[in-house]
Design a protein around this motif. Sequence first.
Motif, PDB file in Angstrom:
ATOM      1  N   ARG A  48      -2.854   7.301   6.671  1.00  0.00           N
ATOM      2  CA  ARG A  48      -3.210   7.682   8.037  1.00  0.00           C
ATOM      3  C   ARG A  48      -1.960   8.186   8.772  1.00  0.00           C
ATOM      4  O   ARG A  48      -0.957   7.483   8.855  1.00  0.00           O
ATOM      5  CB  ARG A  48      -3.846   6.514   8.781  1.00  0.00           C
ATOM      6  N   ILE A  49      -2.077   9.407   9.285  1.00  0.00           N
ATOM      7  CA  ILE A  49      -0.978  10.065   9.978  1.00  0.00           C
ATOM      8  C   ILE A  49      -1.355  10.226  11.447  1.00  0.00           C
ATOM      9  O   ILE A  49      -2.398  10.804  11.775  1.00  0.00           O
ATOM     10  CB  ILE A  49      -0.689  11.458   9.373  1.00  0.00           C
ATOM     11  N   ARG A  50      -0.500   9.724  12.344  1.00  0.00           N
ATOM     12  CA  ARG A  50      -0.657   9.918  13.790  1.00  0.00           C
ATOM     13  C   ARG A  50       0.678  10.420  14.318  1.00  0.00           C
ATOM     14  O   ARG A  50       1.704   9.763  14.115  1.00  0.00           O
ATOM     15  CB  ARG A  50      -1.049   8.608  14.476  1.00  0.00           C
ATOM     16  N   LEU A  51       0.673  11.566  14.965  1.00  0.00           N
ATOM     17  CA  LEU A  51       1.935  12.124  15.425  1.00  0.00           C
ATOM     18  C   LEU A  51       2.672  11.145  16.334  1.00  0.00           C
ATOM     19  O   LEU A  51       2.073  10.520  17.215  1.00  0.00           O
ATOM     20  CB  LEU A  51       1.693  13.441  16.163  1.00  0.00           C
ATOM     21  N   PHE A  52       3.964  11.004  16.071  1.00  0.00           N
ATOM     22  CA  PHE A  52       4.886  10.160  16.847  1.00  0.00           C
ATOM     23  C   PHE A  52       4.625   8.661  16.665  1.00  0.00           C
ATOM     24  O   PHE A  52       5.178   7.846  17.403  1.00  0.00           O
ATOM     25  CB  PHE A  52       4.853  10.515  18.340  1.00  0.00           C
ATOM     26  N   GLN A  53       3.792   8.297  15.681  1.00  0.00           N
ATOM     27  CA  GLN A  53       3.520   6.895  15.363  1.00  0.00           C
ATOM     28  C   GLN A  53       3.833   6.648  13.892  1.00  0.00           C
ATOM     29  O   GLN A  53       3.785   7.574  13.072  1.00  0.00           O
ATOM     30  CB  GLN A  53       2.062   6.533  15.649  1.00  0.00           C
ATOM     31  N   PRO A  54       4.158   5.404  13.504  1.00  0.00           N
ATOM     32  CA  PRO A  54       4.459   5.130  12.093  1.00  0.00           C
ATOM     33  C   PRO A  54       3.285   5.475  11.175  1.00  0.00           C
ATOM     34  O   PRO A  54       2.118   5.279  11.543  1.00  0.00           O
ATOM     35  CB  PRO A  54       4.726   3.618  12.092  1.00  0.00           C
ATOM     36  N   VAL A  55       3.596   5.996   9.992  1.00  0.00           N
ATOM     37  CA  VAL A  55       2.576   6.283   8.987  1.00  0.00           C
ATOM     38  C   VAL A  55       1.989   4.966   8.488  1.00  0.00           C
ATOM     39  O   VAL A  55       2.706   3.980   8.276  1.00  0.00           O
ATOM     40  CB  VAL A  55       3.182   7.086   7.821  1.00  0.00           C
ATOM     41  N   GLU A  56       0.676   4.959   8.286  1.00  0.00           N
ATOM     42  CA  GLU A  56      -0.032   3.757   7.857  1.00  0.00           C
ATOM     43  C   GLU A  56      -0.629   3.975   6.469  1.00  0.00           C
ATOM     44  O   GLU A  56      -1.245   5.011   6.204  1.00  0.00           O
ATOM     45  CB  GLU A  56      -1.156   3.441   8.853  1.00  0.00           C
ATOM     46  N   LEU A  57      -0.445   3.003   5.589  1.00  0.00           N
ATOM     47  CA  LEU A  57      -1.037   3.026   4.254  1.00  0.00           C
ATOM     48  C   LEU A  57      -2.029   1.874   4.138  1.00  0.00           C
ATOM     49  O   LEU A  57      -1.682   0.728   4.432  1.00  0.00           O
ATOM     50  CB  LEU A  57       0.040   2.888   3.176  1.00  0.00           C
ATOM     51  N   ILE A  58      -3.250   2.192   3.722  1.00  0.00           N
ATOM     52  CA  ILE A  58      -4.269   1.160   3.567  1.00  0.00           C
ATOM     53  C   ILE A  58      -4.594   1.006   2.085  1.00  0.00           C
ATOM     54  O   ILE A  58      -5.016   1.963   1.422  1.00  0.00           O
ATOM     55  CB  ILE A  58      -5.543   1.503   4.362  1.00  0.00           C
ATOM     56  N   PHE A  59      -4.371  -0.208   1.572  1.00  0.00           N
ATOM     57  CA  PHE A  59      -4.664  -0.536   0.178  1.00  0.00           C
ATOM     58  C   PHE A  59      -5.919  -1.403   0.126  1.00  0.00           C
ATOM     59  O   PHE A  59      -6.478  -1.787   1.159  1.00  0.00           O
ATOM     60  CB  PHE A  59      -3.481  -1.281  -0.441  1.00  0.00           C
ATOM     61  N   ASP A  60      -6.382  -1.715  -1.087  1.00  0.00           N
ATOM     62  CA  ASP A  60      -7.590  -2.525  -1.243  1.00  0.00           C
ATOM     63  C   ASP A  60      -7.481  -3.863  -0.517  1.00  0.00           C
ATOM     64  O   ASP A  60      -8.439  -4.335   0.086  1.00  0.00           O
ATOM     65  CB  ASP A  60      -7.879  -2.781  -2.729  1.00  0.00           C
ATOM     66  N   ARG A  61      -6.331  -4.472  -0.585  1.00  0.00           N
ATOM     67  CA  ARG A  61      -6.185  -5.840  -0.066  1.00  0.00           C
ATOM     68  C   ARG A  61      -5.239  -5.974   1.131  1.00  0.00           C
ATOM     69  O   ARG A  61      -5.130  -7.053   1.703  1.00  0.00           O
ATOM     70  CB  ARG A  61      -5.686  -6.768  -1.186  1.00  0.00           C
ATOM     71  N   THR A  62      -4.577  -4.886   1.498  1.00  0.00           N
ATOM     72  CA  THR A  62      -3.585  -5.013   2.568  1.00  0.00           C
ATOM     73  C   THR A  62      -3.381  -3.686   3.262  1.00  0.00           C
ATOM     74  O   THR A  62      -3.864  -2.634   2.817  1.00  0.00           O
ATOM     75  CB  THR A  62      -2.246  -5.520   2.007  1.00  0.00           C
ATOM     76  N   MET A  63      -2.655  -3.712   4.365  1.00  0.00           N
ATOM     77  CA  MET A  63      -2.267  -2.519   5.102  1.00  0.00           C
ATOM     78  C   MET A  63      -0.761  -2.590   5.359  1.00  0.00           C
ATOM     79  O   MET A  63      -0.229  -3.658   5.657  1.00  0.00           O
ATOM     80  CB  MET A  63      -3.041  -2.454   6.418  1.00  0.00           C
ATOM     81  N   GLU A  64      -0.076  -1.461   5.198  1.00  0.00           N
ATOM     82  CA  GLU A  64       1.372  -1.441   5.378  1.00  0.00           C
ATOM     83  C   GLU A  64       1.794  -0.249   6.227  1.00  0.00           C
ATOM     84  O   GLU A  64       1.126   0.786   6.236  1.00  0.00           O
ATOM     85  CB  GLU A  64       2.074  -1.379   4.014  1.00  0.00           C
TER      86      GLU A  64
END
Length: 308
Positions: free
Chosen positions: A31-47
């Motif tokens: 997940r990309i949001r301009l001017f915000q940290p990039v978010e990665l969503i996995f099966d069991r967690t989010m980073e």
Amino acid sequence: MEEIMRLFPNEMRQAILTKIGDRWGSLQEIRIRLFQPVELIFDRTMEWLPMLKPSKEEGIFIINQLSEFSLYRMTDELREGYITIEGGHRVGIAGRVNTSDGSVKALQYITFFNIRIAKQKIGAARNILPYMYDKSYMNTLIVGPPQTGKTTLIRDATRIIATGWKNVQAHKVGVIDERSEIAGSINGIPQHDLGYRTDVMDACPKADGMMMMVRSMSPEVLVVDEIGSEKDIAALMEAINTGVTVICTIHGKDLNELIRRPSLQMVFKQRVFERIIVLDRTREPSQIRNVYDQNLKQMIQKSGYVHI
């Protein structure tokens, strides 16, 4: 996953690759949001990638990669809010919406991106096949909230049904793929393995596509993802009345929530679905929580897998 990584400028690409490492198999979304940290969503967690905050220029780079430097060719996709790229991955987009006469005309100032990773999990549907088949395939509704693996299940079920398994012969399957998520078609060619006897109606509204497929390709089994509107339900009922078996998915928390929906009253009144499979959100994707028959009675879970 080069088809995904090519969307990002070099620095973003390297940072994302480093963070993912060897976990592509469990990655669901970037997940990309301009001017915000990039978010990665996995099966069991989010980073998060706290130091990676995409700029306006990097957002323009992503848009140019998606559109191949021609937003005009993406007119329909911009209106729908998503773009399907090679490999069947879907990129959701959001930003300022332009409307005309109360209808969405296009998206402008695109500042949000959700890259949903399309993963074909061969064998994912083995644990639901015993419920869906008893001398013949049964009308089946697969229920679950977002990210519970509904599309993954229905994709693999399509492959198995259209290829055949054990002593069950391959059936003709028609897929209505309005959002290009089941087949992941590019220029009409499926990017996923849907079996030998599958025909796909890509990017076609479900309500129109169901009867188009029945009339043109005479399927034995019709597969539809994410039904919900009254038009969808009316078309589904019409297809079933022609003698076609329908297997479809729907967004929902549980059976009780579905029963209360006005658009589904006719479905439950006529006991259209012989099997209703409810998925569990608290565990890994595509895990069964409950299975109900057409009388809404919970079935005893069958053990083991179907050997394909």
